[in-house]
Design an enzyme around this catalytic site. Structure first.
Site, PDB file in Angstrom:
ATOM      1  N   HIS A 108      13.331 -36.312   3.539  1.00 60.16           N
ATOM      2  CA  HIS A 108      14.211 -36.660   2.426  1.00 60.16           C
ATOM      3  C   HIS A 108      15.429 -35.748   2.364  1.00 60.16           C
ATOM      4  O   HIS A 108      16.488 -36.167   1.890  1.00 60.16           O
ATOM      5  CB  HIS A 108      13.428 -36.594   1.109  1.00 60.16           C
ATOM      6  N   VAL A 114      19.663 -37.566   3.535  1.00 60.13           N
ATOM      7  CA  VAL A 114      20.697 -37.757   2.518  1.00 60.13           C
ATOM      8  C   VAL A 114      22.019 -37.116   2.941  1.00 60.13           C
ATOM      9  O   VAL A 114      23.011 -37.806   3.162  1.00 60.13           O
ATOM     10  CB  VAL A 114      20.224 -37.207   1.160  1.00 60.13           C
ATOM     11  N   GLY A 146      22.192 -34.672   5.571  1.00 57.79           N
ATOM     12  CA  GLY A 146      21.846 -33.845   6.702  1.00 57.79           C
ATOM     13  C   GLY A 146      20.893 -32.757   6.254  1.00 57.79           C
ATOM     14  O   GLY A 146      20.601 -32.606   5.061  1.00 57.79           O
ATOM     15  N   ASP A 175      20.346 -29.801   4.908  1.00 64.65           N
ATOM     16  CA  ASP A 175      21.146 -28.770   4.232  1.00 64.65           C
ATOM     17  C   ASP A 175      20.462 -28.176   3.014  1.00 64.65           C
ATOM     18  O   ASP A 175      21.084 -27.395   2.279  1.00 64.65           O
ATOM     19  CB  ASP A 175      22.506 -29.338   3.832  1.00 64.65           C
ATOM     20  N   SER A 196      19.787 -29.524   0.252  1.00 60.62           N
ATOM     21  CA  SER A 196      20.315 -30.038  -1.021  1.00 60.62           C
ATOM     22  C   SER A 196      19.225 -30.642  -1.892  1.00 60.62           C
ATOM     23  O   SER A 196      19.372 -30.709  -3.120  1.00 60.62           O
ATOM     24  CB  SER A 196      21.416 -31.076  -0.767  1.00 60.62           C
ATOM     25  N   HIS A 221       3.015 -41.902   7.795  1.00 56.60           N
ATOM     26  CA  HIS A 221       2.423 -42.495   6.603  1.00 56.60           C
ATOM     27  C   HIS A 221       0.901 -42.592   6.686  1.00 56.60           C
ATOM     28  O   HIS A 221       0.267 -43.158   5.800  1.00 56.60           O
ATOM     29  CB  HIS A 221       3.020 -43.890   6.362  1.00 56.60           C
ATOM     30  N   THR A 272     -11.375 -52.294  10.492  1.00 58.06           N
ATOM     31  CA  THR A 272     -11.977 -52.063  11.798  1.00 58.06           C
ATOM     32  C   THR A 272     -11.407 -50.774  12.394  1.00 58.06           C
ATOM     33  O   THR A 272     -10.203 -50.697  12.665  1.00 58.06           O
ATOM     34  CB  THR A 272     -11.674 -53.226  12.763  1.00 58.06           C
ATOM     35  N   ASP A 330      -2.325 -38.431  12.805  1.00 53.44           N
ATOM     36  CA  ASP A 330      -2.651 -39.025  14.101  1.00 53.44           C
ATOM     37  C   ASP A 330      -2.095 -40.444  14.153  1.00 53.44           C
ATOM     38  O   ASP A 330      -1.256 -40.814  13.332  1.00 53.44           O
ATOM     39  CB  ASP A 330      -4.164 -39.002  14.342  1.00 53.44           C
TER      40      ASP A 330
END
Length: 521
Positions: free
Chosen positions: A224, A228, A230, A232, A234, A364, A423, A436
């Site tokens: 995140h 936005v 780079g 930095d 922020s 995720h 499964t 993983d």
């Protein structure tokens, strides 16, 4: 410092070659005559003569007393901005520290003369502020020209003070202020071997390992931040004078930073970033907030992958930004309901390819999300979501739509796994909370919370790549590592006004006062 000369209380310093400098009074003419006769420079002559030289009284305007103003209060307003800040630093230092001597570390890049240390007495600042003929231009030139004409410039500086007492104090004061002002302009970035070395890695890894539960949050925090403005730092800011959030666009976000954006809801691990900087500083390794965010993510990935993911990352050197707007995350970050085309566009805008999009989505498989981010999935058509899995997440979501929920079906417990008819295939079901390739196995069964994750299935090359990642974990680990290395190096191209700190932030939650114009000390 340069550019403020018109505000000085004395004329600008004029620098001449010592052989051609015109005499300004009888003392100067006599000194020049004697040095010419002896065939030596001013500095050599002054060193030989020592205490035999005639001196004038300095007549200080304010008596010296530790911790008290070193110029009269009414004269503070006439000092240039950085001199006022230096005076404020001195007062703050004396309040918290009862030390009279200070050891300052000088980096090679300051004077190009190798790393070194200098000890100076706090009283030297008193002599600096009360040398009436000392122009800040002298200090500027001293800083700029030291590595090229150091000896000659030191000679000229002493010439500028030839009519005052205490030239030894002048030299000490110059050294002190140069160190302090150069530290304000660019604080030390101590790199042990020029990159992200084993020393830094060991310290960061040890801290991240203590908070393994926050590992997913640290990886998300890095993503995140970089997506936005780079990489930095922020995303860490609570306040900044360079905030462009508009009242007309969203009144509730006006004047606020990225941190409070709905797109950044649930960000975790920010406190770990500050702890990492503190631990590194204890070893004389100074890194920016932006560096610490990326280092934390790198070690988080290594910790929760059980060492399988340890991607290369650039060492210290990322610059902390001064801009942060609560509207930007919603503009630049991918949303949980994005289509594949939208995902491809926002990733492409950051120089990331569609295969890198697929690889990074694998993260995720760990962490949690809030109920608002997948509300649409509760009501999605069964062509987009496995119906058994949908019932499982609906049963969770209905009594607590604003709650926090586990991302990966593998980690949701035996009941959820059985009820959703998941499964495992090659997935290690005991590896709960592990980074993983299990995301791909779940997505290929339509068992993911975000619509944007499922959208990867609508693109044939992306879907085919997910199959490869599901069956070849080593391939995904390599591609994920490469994508994270690339992500951690993103830098924004922005030429509109100041966007960088002058050095690293003192605290990651707020910009440094010295980073932007100010009329207050």
């Amino acid at each position: 410092m340069l550019g403020e000369q018109k505000n000085q209380s004395c004329a600008l310093l004029q620098v001449f070659d010592t052989r051609d400098a015109p005499p300004v009074n009888d003392y100067e003419a006599e000194l020049q005559r004697k040095t010419n006769e002896m065939g030596m420079t001013y500095i050599a002559y002054l060193n030989i003569m020592g205490d035999n030289l005639p001196k004038c009284d300095a007549n200080p305007i304010q008596p010296w007393k530790y911790g008290k103003n070193i110029v009269k209060k009414e004269e503070l307003k006439n000092l240039p901005i950085k001199m006022r800040r230096l005076h404020k630093w001195y007062l703050d230092f004396c309040k918290t520290r009862k030390e009279e001597w200070i050891t300052a570390h000088i980096r090679d890049e300051v004077f190009l003369c190798g790393d070194d240390e200098i000890d100076f007495n706090i009283q030297d600042l008193y002599f600096l502020f009360n040398q009436k003929e000392l122009d800040k231009a002298a200090i500027s030139l001293y800083c700029v020209l030291w590595p090229r004409v150091g000896a000659k410039l030191r000679e000229v500086v002493i010439m500028a003070k030839r009519n005052e007492k205490g030239s030894v104090f002048l030299v000490a004061a110059l050294a002190a202020v140069i160190v302090l002002l150069s530290a304000q302009v660019r604080p030390a970035v101590a790199v042990v071997d020029g990159g992200y070395n084993s020393t830094i890695e060991a310290i960061v890894n040890a801290e991240v390992a203590k908070v393994r539960a926050l590992a997913a949050g640290l990886i998300r925090l890095a993503f995140h931040d970089c997506f936005v403005r780079g990489c930095d730092g922020s995303v860490l800011l609570d306040s900044t004078p360079y905030n462009t959030s508009s009242v007309t666009t969203n009144p509730t976000l006006a004047g606020k930073t990225e941190k409070v954006s709905p797109s950044n809801g649930g960000l975790r691990g920010m406190e770990v970033v500050e702890i990492i900087r503190t631990k590194l500083k204890e070893q004389n390794i100074i890194v920016s907030c932006a560096d610490a965010v990326q280092f934390a993510a790198r070690e988080a990935a290594k910790v929760v992958s059980n060492g399988k993911i340890a991607y290369p990352i650039n060492g210290p050197g990322r610059r902390d930004g001064v801009k942060s707007s609560s509207e930007d995350p919603g503009t630049f970050l991918p949303g949980p309901t994005f289509t594949f085309s939208q995902l491809s566009t926002v990733f492409g805008n950051k120089g990331l390819s569609e295969p890198e999009l697929v690889a990074l989505s694998g993260a995720h498989c760990i962490g949690v999300t809030n109920g608002a981010s997948f509300r649409d999935r509760v009501f999605a058509p069964t062509s987009e979501i496995n119906s058994s899995y949908q019932r499982v997440i609906t049963d969770e979501w209905t009594p607590n739509p604003n709650g926090t929920f586990i991302m990966n079906i593998r980690d949701m417990g035996n009941y959820a796994v059985k009820k959703s008819r998941y499964t495992p295939n090659q997935v290690n079901m005991a590896a709960i909370g592990t980074l993983d390739n299990s995301f791909y196995n779940a997505n290929l069964q339509n068992m993911v919370r975000f619509k944007s994750d499922w959208e990867l299935r609508t693109n044939t090359p992306a879907n085919d790549l997910m199959v490869k990642y599901m069956t070849t974990p080593g391939l995904w680990e390599a591609d994920f590592s490469a994508a994270m290395t690339k992500l951690s190096s993103l830098v924004i191209a922005d030429t509109e006004g100041p966007i960088w700190e002058e050095g690293s932030r003192v605290k990651c939650t707020a910009t440094n006062l010295m980073s932007y114009p100010s009329t207050t000390p």
